[in-house]
Design a protein around this motif. Sequence first.
Motif, PDB file in Angstrom:
ATOM      1  N   LEU A   1     -36.785 -16.537 -28.044  1.00 13.71           N
ATOM      2  CA  LEU A   1     -36.730 -15.159 -28.654  1.00 13.71           C
ATOM      3  C   LEU A   1     -35.306 -14.676 -28.311  1.00 13.71           C
ATOM      4  O   LEU A   1     -34.728 -14.127 -29.193  1.00 13.71           O
ATOM      5  CB  LEU A   1     -38.029 -14.443 -28.153  1.00 13.71           C
ATOM      6  CG  LEU A   1     -39.119 -14.630 -28.764  1.00 13.71           C
ATOM      7  CD1 LEU A   1     -40.288 -14.074 -28.421  1.00 13.71           C
ATOM      8  CD2 LEU A   1     -38.929 -14.098 -30.469  1.00 13.71           C
ATOM      9  N   ARG A   2     -35.023 -14.819 -26.988  1.00 14.22           N
ATOM     10  CA  ARG A   2     -33.799 -14.093 -26.537  1.00 14.22           C
ATOM     11  C   ARG A   2     -32.536 -14.931 -27.174  1.00 14.22           C
ATOM     12  O   ARG A   2     -31.657 -14.058 -27.511  1.00 14.22           O
ATOM     13  CB  ARG A   2     -33.562 -14.230 -25.097  1.00 14.22           C
ATOM     14  CG  ARG A   2     -34.517 -13.178 -24.330  1.00 14.22           C
ATOM     15  CD  ARG A   2     -34.503 -13.259 -22.719  1.00 14.22           C
ATOM     16  NE  ARG A   2     -35.265 -12.253 -22.179  1.00 14.22           N
ATOM     17  CZ  ARG A   2     -35.886 -12.363 -21.167  1.00 14.22           C
ATOM     18  NH1 ARG A   2     -35.822 -13.285 -20.542  1.00 14.22           N
ATOM     19  NH2 ARG A   2     -36.779 -11.263 -20.619  1.00 14.22           N
ATOM     20  N   ASP A   3     -32.623 -16.173 -27.310  1.00 14.98           N
ATOM     21  CA  ASP A   3     -31.621 -16.884 -28.031  1.00 14.98           C
ATOM     22  C   ASP A   3     -31.301 -16.307 -29.477  1.00 14.98           C
ATOM     23  O   ASP A   3     -30.396 -16.208 -29.974  1.00 14.98           O
ATOM     24  CB  ASP A   3     -31.794 -18.391 -27.999  1.00 14.98           C
ATOM     25  CG  ASP A   3     -30.852 -19.281 -28.681  1.00 14.98           C
ATOM     26  OD1 ASP A   3     -29.477 -18.772 -28.553  1.00 14.98           O
ATOM     27  OD2 ASP A   3     -31.011 -20.296 -29.046  1.00 14.98           O
ATOM     28  N   LEU A   4     -32.606 -16.479 -30.192  1.00 23.91           N
ATOM     29  CA  LEU A   4     -32.477 -15.936 -31.739  1.00 23.91           C
ATOM     30  C   LEU A   4     -31.808 -14.659 -31.745  1.00 23.91           C
ATOM     31  O   LEU A   4     -31.393 -14.084 -32.649  1.00 23.91           O
ATOM     32  CB  LEU A   4     -33.861 -16.203 -32.265  1.00 23.91           C
ATOM     33  CG  LEU A   4     -34.196 -17.453 -32.460  1.00 23.91           C
ATOM     34  CD1 LEU A   4     -35.680 -17.636 -32.713  1.00 23.91           C
ATOM     35  CD2 LEU A   4     -33.490 -18.243 -33.533  1.00 23.91           C
ATOM     36  N   GLY A   5     -32.725 -13.685 -30.763  1.00 22.62           N
ATOM     37  CA  GLY A   5     -31.830 -12.157 -30.844  1.00 22.62           C
ATOM     38  C   GLY A   5     -30.478 -12.084 -30.477  1.00 22.62           C
ATOM     39  O   GLY A   5     -30.057 -11.215 -31.291  1.00 22.62           O
ATOM     40  N   SER A   6     -29.840 -13.099 -29.764  1.00 20.88           N
ATOM     41  CA  SER A   6     -28.598 -12.858 -29.432  1.00 20.88           C
ATOM     42  C   SER A   6     -27.852 -13.272 -30.676  1.00 20.88           C
ATOM     43  O   SER A   6     -26.656 -12.789 -31.034  1.00 20.88           O
ATOM     44  CB  SER A   6     -28.119 -13.695 -28.399  1.00 20.88           C
ATOM     45  OG  SER A   6     -28.452 -15.236 -28.744  1.00 20.88           O
ATOM     46  N   VAL A   7     -28.031 -14.184 -31.590  1.00 15.58           N
ATOM     47  CA  VAL A   7     -27.721 -14.637 -32.907  1.00 15.58           C
ATOM     48  C   VAL A   7     -27.684 -13.304 -33.853  1.00 15.58           C
ATOM     49  O   VAL A   7     -26.939 -13.489 -34.417  1.00 15.58           O
ATOM     50  CB  VAL A   7     -28.460 -15.823 -33.367  1.00 15.58           C
ATOM     51  CG1 VAL A   7     -27.776 -16.399 -34.809  1.00 15.58           C
ATOM     52  CG2 VAL A   7     -28.391 -17.020 -32.378  1.00 15.58           C
ATOM     53  N   LEU A   8     -28.879 -12.820 -33.970  1.00 16.98           N
ATOM     54  CA  LEU A   8     -28.960 -11.711 -34.952  1.00 16.98           C
ATOM     55  C   LEU A   8     -28.662 -10.162 -34.592  1.00 16.98           C
ATOM     56  O   LEU A   8     -28.436  -9.741 -35.624  1.00 16.98           O
ATOM     57  CB  LEU A   8     -30.552 -11.673 -35.314  1.00 16.98           C
ATOM     58  CG  LEU A   8     -31.182 -13.108 -35.975  1.00 16.98           C
ATOM     59  CD1 LEU A   8     -32.780 -12.887 -35.780  1.00 16.98           C
ATOM     60  CD2 LEU A   8     -30.427 -13.293 -37.361  1.00 16.98           C
TER      61      LEU A   8
ATOM     62  N   ASP B   1     -33.748 -14.136 -45.036  1.00 13.99           N
ATOM     63  CA  ASP B   1     -32.547 -14.464 -44.391  1.00 13.99           C
ATOM     64  C   ASP B   1     -32.442 -14.676 -42.915  1.00 13.99           C
ATOM     65  O   ASP B   1     -31.994 -15.909 -42.345  1.00 13.99           O
ATOM     66  CB  ASP B   1     -31.405 -13.512 -44.608  1.00 13.99           C
ATOM     67  CG  ASP B   1     -30.938 -13.227 -46.166  1.00 13.99           C
ATOM     68  OD1 ASP B   1     -31.306 -14.131 -46.873  1.00 13.99           O
ATOM     69  OD2 ASP B   1     -30.469 -12.223 -46.186  1.00 13.99           O
ATOM     70  N   ALA B   2     -33.204 -14.011 -41.995  1.00 18.62           N
ATOM     71  CA  ALA B   2     -33.479 -14.175 -40.623  1.00 18.62           C
ATOM     72  C   ALA B   2     -34.346 -15.521 -40.417  1.00 18.62           C
ATOM     73  O   ALA B   2     -33.975 -16.038 -39.338  1.00 18.62           O
ATOM     74  CB  ALA B   2     -33.945 -12.973 -40.087  1.00 18.62           C
ATOM     75  N   PHE B   3     -35.521 -15.784 -41.242  1.00 11.99           N
ATOM     76  CA  PHE B   3     -36.397 -16.794 -41.110  1.00 11.99           C
ATOM     77  C   PHE B   3     -35.299 -18.123 -41.216  1.00 11.99           C
ATOM     78  O   PHE B   3     -35.522 -19.131 -40.495  1.00 11.99           O
ATOM     79  CB  PHE B   3     -37.300 -16.897 -42.105  1.00 11.99           C
ATOM     80  CG  PHE B   3     -38.402 -17.634 -41.731  1.00 11.99           C
ATOM     81  CD1 PHE B   3     -39.404 -17.678 -40.979  1.00 11.99           C
ATOM     82  CD2 PHE B   3     -38.314 -19.171 -42.652  1.00 11.99           C
ATOM     83  CE1 PHE B   3     -40.373 -18.495 -40.807  1.00 11.99           C
ATOM     84  CE2 PHE B   3     -39.452 -20.010 -42.383  1.00 11.99           C
ATOM     85  CZ  PHE B   3     -40.325 -19.868 -41.570  1.00 11.99           C
ATOM     86  N   GLN B   4     -34.431 -18.223 -42.428  1.00 12.28           N
ATOM     87  CA  GLN B   4     -33.768 -19.397 -42.665  1.00 12.28           C
ATOM     88  C   GLN B   4     -32.631 -19.590 -41.722  1.00 12.28           C
ATOM     89  O   GLN B   4     -32.458 -20.793 -41.381  1.00 12.28           O
ATOM     90  CB  GLN B   4     -33.168 -19.093 -43.894  1.00 12.28           C
ATOM     91  CG  GLN B   4     -34.055 -19.061 -45.250  1.00 12.28           C
ATOM     92  CD  GLN B   4     -34.751 -20.316 -45.175  1.00 12.28           C
ATOM     93  OE1 GLN B   4     -34.449 -21.624 -45.153  1.00 12.28           O
ATOM     94  NE2 GLN B   4     -36.088 -19.935 -45.667  1.00 12.28           N
ATOM     95  N   ALA B   5     -32.209 -18.407 -41.053  1.00 14.46           N
ATOM     96  CA  ALA B   5     -30.863 -18.601 -40.054  1.00 14.46           C
ATOM     97  C   ALA B   5     -31.699 -19.261 -38.744  1.00 14.46           C
ATOM     98  O   ALA B   5     -31.031 -20.063 -38.224  1.00 14.46           O
ATOM     99  CB  ALA B   5     -30.463 -17.134 -39.695  1.00 14.46           C
ATOM    100  N   ALA B   6     -33.013 -18.427 -38.394  1.00 14.62           N
ATOM    101  CA  ALA B   6     -33.557 -19.087 -37.329  1.00 14.62           C
ATOM    102  C   ALA B   6     -34.018 -20.832 -37.132  1.00 14.62           C
ATOM    103  O   ALA B   6     -33.620 -21.421 -36.303  1.00 14.62           O
ATOM    104  CB  ALA B   6     -34.783 -18.371 -36.818  1.00 14.62           C
TER     105      ALA B   6
ATOM    106  N   LYS C   1     -32.393 -22.880 -39.045  1.00 23.41           N
ATOM    107  CA  LYS C   1     -31.109 -23.731 -39.025  1.00 23.41           C
ATOM    108  C   LYS C   1     -30.513 -23.633 -37.504  1.00 23.41           C
ATOM    109  O   LYS C   1     -30.181 -24.641 -37.130  1.00 23.41           O
ATOM    110  CB  LYS C   1     -30.255 -23.291 -39.839  1.00 23.41           C
ATOM    111  CG  LYS C   1     -30.371 -23.310 -41.473  1.00 23.41           C
ATOM    112  CD  LYS C   1     -29.278 -22.801 -42.336  1.00 23.41           C
ATOM    113  CE  LYS C   1     -29.822 -22.859 -43.700  1.00 23.41           C
ATOM    114  NZ  LYS C   1     -28.676 -22.323 -44.568  1.00 23.41           N
ATOM    115  N   ALA C   2     -30.746 -22.689 -37.026  1.00 29.22           N
ATOM    116  CA  ALA C   2     -30.283 -22.468 -35.386  1.00 29.22           C
ATOM    117  C   ALA C   2     -31.224 -23.638 -34.486  1.00 29.22           C
ATOM    118  O   ALA C   2     -30.620 -23.924 -33.769  1.00 29.22           O
ATOM    119  CB  ALA C   2     -30.357 -21.001 -35.026  1.00 29.22           C
ATOM    120  N   LEU C   3     -32.437 -23.513 -34.835  1.00 29.01           N
ATOM    121  CA  LEU C   3     -33.191 -24.262 -33.843  1.00 29.01           C
ATOM    122  C   LEU C   3     -33.482 -25.580 -34.351  1.00 29.01           C
ATOM    123  O   LEU C   3     -34.111 -26.514 -33.706  1.00 29.01           O
ATOM    124  CB  LEU C   3     -34.465 -23.407 -33.458  1.00 29.01           C
ATOM    125  CG  LEU C   3     -34.308 -22.211 -33.129  1.00 29.01           C
ATOM    126  CD1 LEU C   3     -35.770 -21.541 -32.732  1.00 29.01           C
ATOM    127  CD2 LEU C   3     -34.031 -22.378 -31.741  1.00 29.01           C
TER     128      LEU C   3
END
Length: 365
Positions: free
Chosen positions: A67-74, A83-88, A90-92
């Motif tokens: 969660l913290r990793d994704l939060g830092s991305v967004l 958009d956030a769902f797709q970005a997450a 892809k990031a993971l």
Amino acid sequence: MQVSLTLTDLKIRTVVVPLRRPVIAGIGRFDRWPLVLVDLEMSGGIVGRSYVAPYREASVPAVVAELRDLGSVLKGKVVSPFDAFQAAMKALNVVGVSGVSTIATSALDMAIWDALAKQAGVPLAVLLGGSIGPVRAYNSNGLWRHEIGTLADEARQLQREGGFSAMKLRLGNVHLKDDLAAIDAVRQGVGTEIDLMVDFNQALGLGDAIRRCHELDDCGLYWFEEPIAYDNIHGYAQLAGKVRTPLQLGENHYGSRDLFTFLAAGAVHYAMADLMRIGGVSGWLSAAHLASAAGVQFSNHLYPEIAAHLLRVTPSAHWLEWVDWANPILAAPLEPRDGFVSAPDAPGLGIDWDERSVERYLVTA
């Protein structure tokens, strides 16, 4: 009028709350319930809230880390649910998008949808094109695999807690006679008119499941839930053609693609989704429309506060599973009435924290 939401900060807290009745099933015993609370602070002072419950306390740090990793991305970016769902995802993708990755993504997704509905000033169900209203529910707060002599009284308690006409019993004992005795005890407690769902929590092998389900087919049960391992598509397809009582599964599906494989194989009669595994609100919407297209009725697993919105916009909406496991830290818990649950007619999901209780049960910041 504000037309976009920018994530300014992410607050994550973990609490462990006591369960009124311990969870005792083939998946283990749980006396306490870990919850990861998410607060997304957005531009304009809007806070989107959600929670996930990853069962095992030891798994919480992994969820929090992602969660913290994704939060830092967004953080600092304009966010929208899709958009956030797709970005997450892809990031993971490099660490796998099932398991902890999906759980973390789901938590963010639900909080973003909450913020979006708050920005619009309407409940989530209304934002999604539906309305606030009652959803029929079954009580899933008890009837675990424990001493059979206590089941009749417990069933009466569960019925009174919200006027329920349906409840769930956990089976999968070593011997058939114990499963039959458990069913009989519940019937003695609340009568034969109540709808009784049974959940095996994946306790049986395929051969034993075929035998056991045949032996229970004349008991007037509403459904057989997860009699075998959740990912045994071939086994469920075989079992589905051999029993008269409908099969229910789906709580362990990660994303709508998992559901699609079971639907395509004819391996399910009823389906359900767990919001932290299916992909939050975004994942639910995808899965629910797959189920509807296949003509399969769709229920939730846990997270009744959010499901009370989503089942109002689900074409083949079936049952809401009622549990009160998050109630200790909610400022205004839902209250079932006459066997139905309604989401609050307020902007967003209607989730707010009881901060004094959060402080009491806090285990990590």
